[in-house]
Design an enzyme around this catalytic site. Structure first.
Site, PDB file in Angstrom:
ATOM      1  N   GLY A  56       1.361  -0.794   0.107  1.00  0.00           N
ATOM      2  CA  GLY A  56       0.477  -0.388  -0.250  1.00  0.00           C
ATOM      3  C   GLY A  56       0.692   1.352   0.193  1.00  0.00           C
ATOM      4  O   GLY A  56       1.886   1.243   0.041  1.00  0.00           O
ATOM      5  N   CYS A  83       4.662  -6.146   1.619  1.00  0.00           N
ATOM      6  CA  CYS A  83       5.636  -4.994   1.740  1.00  0.00           C
ATOM      7  C   CYS A  83       4.757  -4.768   3.171  1.00  0.00           C
ATOM      8  O   CYS A  83       5.307  -4.370   3.579  1.00  0.00           O
ATOM      9  CB  CYS A  83       4.931  -4.501   0.263  1.00  0.00           C
ATOM     10  SG  CYS A  83       5.822  -2.852   0.266  1.00  0.00           S
ATOM     11  N   TYR A  84       3.254  -3.069   2.493  1.00  0.00           N
ATOM     12  CA  TYR A  84       2.908  -2.641   3.343  1.00  0.00           C
ATOM     13  C   TYR A  84       2.265  -4.007   4.736  1.00  0.00           C
ATOM     14  O   TYR A  84       2.293  -3.548   5.925  1.00  0.00           O
ATOM     15  CB  TYR A  84       1.957  -2.020   3.087  1.00  0.00           C
ATOM     16  CG  TYR A  84       1.035  -1.512   4.134  1.00  0.00           C
ATOM     17  CD1 TYR A  84       1.431   0.438   4.449  1.00  0.00           C
ATOM     18  CD2 TYR A  84      -0.192  -1.719   4.489  1.00  0.00           C
ATOM     19  CE1 TYR A  84       0.756   1.087   5.578  1.00  0.00           C
ATOM     20  CE2 TYR A  84      -0.690  -1.027   5.217  1.00  0.00           C
ATOM     21  CZ  TYR A  84      -0.050   0.754   6.091  1.00  0.00           C
ATOM     22  OH  TYR A  84      -0.883   1.566   7.256  1.00  0.00           O
ATOM     23  N   HIS A 170       7.723  -7.606  -3.250  1.00  0.00           N
ATOM     24  CA  HIS A 170       6.209  -7.932  -3.714  1.00  0.00           C
ATOM     25  C   HIS A 170       6.649  -9.618  -5.150  1.00  0.00           C
ATOM     26  O   HIS A 170       6.934  -8.919  -6.509  1.00  0.00           O
ATOM     27  CB  HIS A 170       6.196  -6.870  -5.134  1.00  0.00           C
ATOM     28  CG  HIS A 170       5.398  -5.748  -4.363  1.00  0.00           C
ATOM     29  ND1 HIS A 170       4.174  -5.067  -3.824  1.00  0.00           N
ATOM     30  CD2 HIS A 170       5.770  -4.683  -3.712  1.00  0.00           C
ATOM     31  CE1 HIS A 170       3.634  -4.203  -3.376  1.00  0.00           C
ATOM     32  NE2 HIS A 170       5.019  -3.614  -3.293  1.00  0.00           N
ATOM     33  N   GLU A 172       4.352 -10.939  -6.227  1.00  0.00           N
ATOM     34  CA  GLU A 172       3.152 -11.157  -7.315  1.00  0.00           C
ATOM     35  C   GLU A 172       3.512 -10.201  -8.902  1.00  0.00           C
ATOM     36  O   GLU A 172       2.967 -10.912  -9.448  1.00  0.00           O
ATOM     37  CB  GLU A 172       1.834  -9.976  -6.779  1.00  0.00           C
ATOM     38  CG  GLU A 172       1.615  -8.954  -6.266  1.00  0.00           C
ATOM     39  CD  GLU A 172       2.492  -8.096  -5.461  1.00  0.00           C
ATOM     40  OE1 GLU A 172       2.403  -7.388  -5.056  1.00  0.00           O
ATOM     41  OE2 GLU A 172       3.026  -8.997  -4.479  1.00  0.00           O
ATOM     42  N   SER A 224     -16.768  -3.787 -29.032  1.00  0.00           N
ATOM     43  CA  SER A 224     -15.944  -2.978 -29.957  1.00  0.00           C
ATOM     44  C   SER A 224     -15.463  -3.966 -30.798  1.00  0.00           C
ATOM     45  O   SER A 224     -14.533  -2.947 -31.391  1.00  0.00           O
ATOM     46  CB  SER A 224     -15.162  -2.411 -28.341  1.00  0.00           C
ATOM     47  OG  SER A 224     -13.894  -2.960 -28.316  1.00  0.00           O
ATOM     48  N   VAL A 227     -10.634  -8.051 -27.753  1.00  0.00           N
ATOM     49  CA  VAL A 227     -10.796  -9.538 -27.214  1.00  0.00           C
ATOM     50  C   VAL A 227     -12.221  -9.063 -26.015  1.00  0.00           C
ATOM     51  O   VAL A 227     -12.227 -10.080 -26.001  1.00  0.00           O
ATOM     52  CB  VAL A 227      -9.485  -9.342 -26.541  1.00  0.00           C
ATOM     53  CG1 VAL A 227      -9.119 -11.092 -25.839  1.00  0.00           C
ATOM     54  CG2 VAL A 227      -8.389  -9.989 -26.975  1.00  0.00           C
ATOM     55  N   ASP A 228     -11.853  -8.384 -24.893  1.00  0.00           N
ATOM     56  CA  ASP A 228     -13.304  -8.660 -24.261  1.00  0.00           C
ATOM     57  C   ASP A 228     -14.056  -8.622 -24.641  1.00  0.00           C
ATOM     58  O   ASP A 228     -15.591  -9.025 -23.776  1.00  0.00           O
ATOM     59  CB  ASP A 228     -12.452  -7.282 -22.861  1.00  0.00           C
ATOM     60  CG  ASP A 228     -10.996  -7.101 -22.413  1.00  0.00           C
ATOM     61  OD1 ASP A 228     -10.440  -8.261 -22.147  1.00  0.00           O
ATOM     62  OD2 ASP A 228     -10.455  -6.613 -22.166  1.00  0.00           O
ATOM     63  N   SER A 229     -14.615  -7.752 -25.158  1.00  0.00           N
ATOM     64  CA  SER A 229     -16.000  -7.592 -25.410  1.00  0.00           C
ATOM     65  C   SER A 229     -16.206  -8.387 -26.822  1.00  0.00           C
ATOM     66  O   SER A 229     -17.330  -8.710 -26.143  1.00  0.00           O
ATOM     67  CB  SER A 229     -15.874  -6.015 -25.955  1.00  0.00           C
ATOM     68  OG  SER A 229     -15.702  -5.725 -27.512  1.00  0.00           O
ATOM     69  N   LYS A 373      -6.951 -10.711 -18.295  1.00  0.00           N
ATOM     70  CA  LYS A 373      -6.930 -10.727 -19.441  1.00  0.00           C
ATOM     71  C   LYS A 373      -6.509 -11.932 -19.824  1.00  0.00           C
ATOM     72  O   LYS A 373      -7.211 -12.298 -21.167  1.00  0.00           O
ATOM     73  CB  LYS A 373      -5.530  -9.367 -20.278  1.00  0.00           C
ATOM     74  CG  LYS A 373      -6.091  -9.431 -22.174  1.00  0.00           C
ATOM     75  CD  LYS A 373      -7.075  -8.906 -22.662  1.00  0.00           C
ATOM     76  CE  LYS A 373      -7.043  -7.639 -22.506  1.00  0.00           C
ATOM     77  NZ  LYS A 373      -8.273  -7.110 -23.348  1.00  0.00           N
TER      78      LYS A 373
END
Length: 517
Positions: A56, A83-84, A170, A172, A224, A227-229, A373
């Site tokens: 954070g 981290c935080y 981090h 991740e 659009s 990929v997503d839509s 994604k």
């Protein structure tokens, strides 16, 4: 209560928080994200197997900083602080955290000094990604250090019982060389639960949820062609069939030949589109607008206005339309600070989540809101969607408007559209398109002196951007061959009127974002 075990990630506002959830799911375990001030009842409802505290932007010793609630340690599950999160654990148990004399940001080396289950399969020295200006100066009683870095003597710590860990870096982010392995070790060797997350299961569950939510009502979707839509349209078509009404809005901000390609792709899939020509409307509302945030919000509001107008026209033909589907993803949510955290730092407004008016005539459904994604692409593969659709590079909702720095005009769009087409065409020609995660061109609001033939020129600059990423939250610039870049630059300058200089962006994310606006 959930029937499966959940790794609960507690958000303290880090821009990487969603990545923790993503990594845990990648390993094969179900994870959910909750704000740091969540109630005990909400956490217990998820049947927690472990708690992970995120990083954070605050300092644990600042007034009003987020803090760890007491009940987390009463759940009797393993805990990992990042981290935080590490610093909050140290402070909670009576240790000391202070402002560091030297900020540690970027890649550094982690050195393991004590053997531990979370380091299984990890070499004694490896690269990790740090992002902090505070550090642990003194450990609480019953804690000891198991790894260190040059500027963090307590880079990885654990308690004597072995059920509470903290890491200053981090794990991740992809920049941490063995970060995923460390997270995997924590879940497998410390937490000890069976794998319980697959995209096939998510897809089946989501189809059931959509059918239960929508019933016999109709859903409109702003398609659009990205990929997503596209994946969302095909998923909705599978779930509710002809009750889906995909609306393709030609904003005038699309890539070259985009409209015809999208229509053709969906005709091949047996899905009819409602086509709306709104080019003049978008250019009108964007006239004189230069600020990136204002552009995004105007485009978002205009999209919704057009949806409303189109929906009214469709009501007579199709009956009641009650739902609006959006392809909102996790990165959209976290960067727009709408993921529920009260402490996340806002980066920018995203089209899917930042332009909606307070009152909508539709209920919004966002089936992909908790996905990244690459997870959407996995769903696309499960649904047998053609690769030419699911392997397309990401394209922003506001289109070319956020790749034109400054005012958006028909002339500037035309310049950028042609330059971008050349860049993508050359990538495909040299079999480089599928080797980069995203590539595009940006039109800069500056002019530079050049020499074209025997004449002095004073024209615009195009910036080329290509990155490699797994999920859009972090990215490295793509090391494209210099000969290739030279060829692209030559073509753009020779074929696009008004451009006399081409530059290549070699900035990673962080510190930059992938898009320029």
């Amino acid at each position: 209560m959930y029937t499966i075990k959940t790794v609960v990630v507690i958000d303290f506002g880090s821009q990487y928080t969603q990545l923790i959830v993503r990594r845990i799911r990648e390993i094969g375990y179900y994870a959910e994200l909750l704000s740091w001030d969540v109630s005990k009842e909400e956490v217990v409802e998820l049947n927690p197997a472990a708690i992970i505290f995120s990083g954070g932007p605050a300092s644990v010793f600042e007034e009003g900083a987020p803090y760890i609630q007491d009940y987390f340690f009463e759940l009797n599950v393993p805990i990992l602080g990042i981290c935080y999160g590490l610093q909050s654990i140290i402070q909670k148990f009576g240790g000391k955290v202070e402002k560091s004399s030297k900020r540690e940001f970027g890649r550094t080396f982690l050195e393991i000094i004590k053997k531990d289950p979370i380091f299984d399969g990890i070499p004694k020295k490896s690269e990790v990604w740090m992002s902090h200006s505070d550090r642990v100066e003194e450990l609480p009683e019953n804690f000891y250090v198991i790894a260190q870095s040059e500027n963090s003597p307590y880079a990885v710590v654990r308690n004597v019982e072995g059920n509470i860990y903290g890491v200053q870096f981090h794990p991740e982010v992809t920049h941490s060389q063995y970060g995923r392995k460390l997270l995997s070790n924590f879940i497998e060797k410390v937490v000890g639960i069976e794998k319980n997350w697959r995209m096939e299961d998510f897809l089946e569950k989501k189809i059931r949820e959509i059918r239960e939510t929508v019933g016999e009502n109709k859903v409109i979707l702003g398609l659009s062609g990205g990929v997503d839509s596209s994946v969302l349209a095909i998923l909705l078509n599978k779930a509710i069939g002809n009750n889906l009404i995909p609306i393709f809005v030609d904003t005038g901000l699309l890539r070259l030949n985009e409209k015809s390609e999208v229509v053709e792709n969906f005709e091949d899939l047996g899905i009819d589109l409602v086509i709306v020509d709104a080019q003049e409307k978008f250019f009108e509302v964007l006239k004189g607008v230069e600020a990136p945030e204002e552009k995004r919000k105007i485009i978002g509001h205009t999209f919704i206005e057009i949806f409303n107008e189109t929906a009214k026209k469709l009501l007579e033909k199709h009956g009641d339309i009650k739902f609006l589907a959006q392809g909102t993803l996790y990165p959209d949510v976290i960067e727009s600070k709408v993921c529920g955290s009260k402490s996340a730092a806002k980066i920018k407004t995203h089209h899917n989540v930042g332009g909606l008016p307070e009152k909508l005539p539709f209920k919004v459904i966002e089936p992909f809101r908790n996905l990244f994604k690459d997870e959407v692409r996995q769903i696309g593969k499960i649904l047998n969607i053609p690769e030419k659709i699911i392997n397309r590079h990401p394209f922003p909702g506001p289109g070319l408007a956020v790749r034109i720095i400054g005012e958006v005009t028909k002339e500037s769009v035309e310049k950028l559209r042609k330059a971008d087409y050349i860049f993508i065409e050359e990538l495909r020609k040299e079999n480089l398109y599928d080797k980069v995660w995203q590539a595009f061109s940006v039109l800069l609001p500056i002019k530079t002196v050049g020499v074209m033939g025997d004449y002095r020129s004073y024209e615009n600059v195009i910036a080329l951007r290509a990155v490699n990423s797994e999920d859009g939250m972090t990215a490295d610039w793509a090391k494209l061959p210099s000969e290739f870049l030279n060829q692209v630059a030559k073509r753009i300058i020779n074929e696009v009127s008004g451009i006399n200089r081409v530059v290549y962006d070699i900035t990673s994310k962080p510190p930059a974002t992938i898009e320029w606006e």
